[in-house]
Design an enzyme around this catalytic site. Structure first.
Site, mmCIF file in Angstrom:
data_model
loop_
_atom_site.group_PDB
_atom_site.id
_atom_site.type_symbol
_atom_site.label_atom_id
_atom_site.label_comp_id
_atom_site.label_asym_id
_atom_site.label_seq_id
_atom_site.Cartn_x
_atom_site.Cartn_y
_atom_site.Cartn_z
ATOM 1 N N LYS A 137 0.895 -1.271 -0.068
ATOM 2 C CA LYS A 137 -0.047 -0.133 0.041
ATOM 3 C C LYS A 137 0.796 1.320 -0.092
ATOM 4 O O LYS A 137 1.875 1.346 0.625
ATOM 5 C CB LYS A 137 -0.749 -0.034 1.398
ATOM 6 N N GLU A 178 -3.382 4.202 -3.537
ATOM 7 C CA GLU A 178 -4.557 4.785 -2.528
ATOM 8 C C GLU A 178 -4.237 6.490 -2.640
ATOM 9 O O GLU A 178 -3.398 7.004 -2.104
ATOM 10 C CB GLU A 178 -4.147 4.646 -1.077
ATOM 11 N N LYS A 220 -7.688 2.177 -3.913
ATOM 12 C CA LYS A 220 -8.111 2.372 -2.527
ATOM 13 C C LYS A 220 -8.640 3.866 -2.603
ATOM 14 O O LYS A 220 -7.764 4.624 -2.310
ATOM 15 C CB LYS A 220 -7.066 2.019 -1.414
HETATM 16 P P1 13P Z 1 -8.873 4.592 7.499
HETATM 17 O O1 13P Z 1 -9.979 3.520 7.242
HETATM 18 O O2 13P Z 1 -8.673 4.929 9.020
HETATM 19 O O3 13P Z 1 -8.869 6.063 6.572
HETATM 20 O O4 13P Z 1 -7.380 4.099 7.331
HETATM 21 C C1 13P Z 1 -6.967 3.353 5.886
HETATM 22 C C2 13P Z 1 -5.949 3.380 5.448
HETATM 23 O O5 13P Z 1 -5.248 2.749 5.374
HETATM 24 C C3 13P Z 1 -5.578 4.884 5.258
HETATM 25 O O6 13P Z 1 -4.137 4.969 4.570
#
Ligand code: 13P
Length: 341
Positions: A137, A178, A220
């Site tokens: 990620k 993300e 994401k």
């Molecule tokens: P949240 O669901 O708390 O936003 O965290 C997800 C995440 O991995 C943020 O990088």
């Protein structure tokens, strides 16, 4: 690069009825969570906390994978088993957060950041792969404000996301891409949708330019929600409509799945929104699977119940949220299920 492996991992990450547990808080971030429950931020406490989460009986029914922080990837459970091995034995895929955080962007607008961590990433990915990580990620952060986000901030963040994704695929690690548009401001859901459209279209342009195989990744994104300080909060239905619309405009059908972040939504809002998005997607048709990759919205209740000592209560709270979100991925959740529990 083995596209078959990358694709199979992506499909498993978004398997029907399941989603991802984001337990990859950096040492600084988990400190904030622990402070709220009066737990000291020490290595043994972080290990005990994550042990509680990962040994929750039955959570694997609703959890396809867990995003780990680097420290956790190389830790053992309280019973002495490496965490990635413990997870894999339950059919839960271990993943790893590989970015080094969002840092102020030189010459950017107020609050704008760019995510660091590309230098040496190729070598780190080899180590993570050996330790059992099968996906990764990287989080880019986009702020909505007066005159922001700038095109400059969107461009450099999208560029870094694509560079990261290409390196992951080279190492047969499926990247979670993300780009998070924050929900801290006073903006409307409409503005969030507009900004999300700018961001996602740039991200997919960069992914294309840098030859990232879309079949071998998971997106994401944030949902198109009202800022937390906006006096007019969009309804669940409006969030679902805006979110699905912007995704359809920007995300190619070759992407196997989309796993939302929770971003500061309440536990139940995050579940209700995911449920509504899936109901709408079932009615309209959508090319990708839509699930969760929640950090706070999966762990908040578990942290409060655990509070450093109540392991069984923590596990029960974790299992409950995992189950509710598992149902939401199929549009089968209802508020009554919360009350019944
Ligand atoms: P949240 O669901 O708390 O936003 O965290 C997800 C995440 O991995 C943020 O990088």
């Amino acid at each position: 690069m083995n596209l078959h492996i990358l694709h199979q991992t992506a499909l498993a990450m978004v398997a029907p009825g399941k989603g991802l547990l984001a337990a990859d808080e950096s040492t600084g971030t988990i400190a904030k969570r622990f402070a709220k429950i009066g737990v000291e931020n020490t290595e043994p406490n972080r290990r005990a906390y994550r042990d509680m989460l990962f040994t929750t009986p039955g959570f694997e029914q609703y959890t396809s994978g867990v995003i780990l922080y680097e420290e956790t990837l190389f830790q053992t459970s309280l019973a002495g088993e490496p965490f990635p091995k413990l997870l894999a034995a339950k059919g839960v895929i271990p993943g790893i957060k590989v970015d080094k955080g969002a840092k102020p962007l030189a010459g950017g607008g107020p609050e704008e950041t760019v995510t660091e961590g590309l230098d040496g990433l190729r070598e780190r990915l080899v180590k993570y792969q050996e330790a059992g990580a099968r996906f990764a990620k990287w989080r880019a952060v986009i702020t909505i404000g007066e005159g922001t986000p700038t095109d400059y901030a969107i461009r450099v963040n999208a560029h870094a996301l694509a560079r990261y994704a290409a390196l992951c695929q080279e190492a047969d690690i499926t990247p979670i891409v993300e780009p998070e548009v924050l929900m801290d401001g006073d903006n409307t859901a409409e503005t969030c949708e507009r900004v999300t459209e700018r961001v996602l279209s740039q991200v997919f342009r960069e992914l294309y330019d840098q030859r990232v195989a879309l079949e071998g990744m998971v997106l994401k994104p944030n949902m198109a929600v009202s800022g937390l300080k906006c006096p007019q909060q969009a309804s669940v239905e409006e969030v679902a409509e805006r979110t699905l619309r912007v995704l359809k405009r920007c995300v190619p059908a070759a992407v196997p799945g989309i796993a939302f972040l929770s971003g500061g939504q309440s536990d139940e809002d995050a579940t209700a929104h995911l449920n509504a998005i899936n109901q709408l997607a079932a009615a309209q048709g959508a090319p990708w699977r839509l699930t969760f990759s929640y950090g706070r919205a999966l762990q908040h209740a578990a942290q409060v119940a655990w509070a450093g000592k109540n392991v069984e209560a923590g596990r029960m709270a974790h299992l409950h949220r995992a189950r509710m979100n598992g149902l939401a991925t199929q549009g089968k959740w209802s508020p009554a299920l919360e009350k019944a529990a």
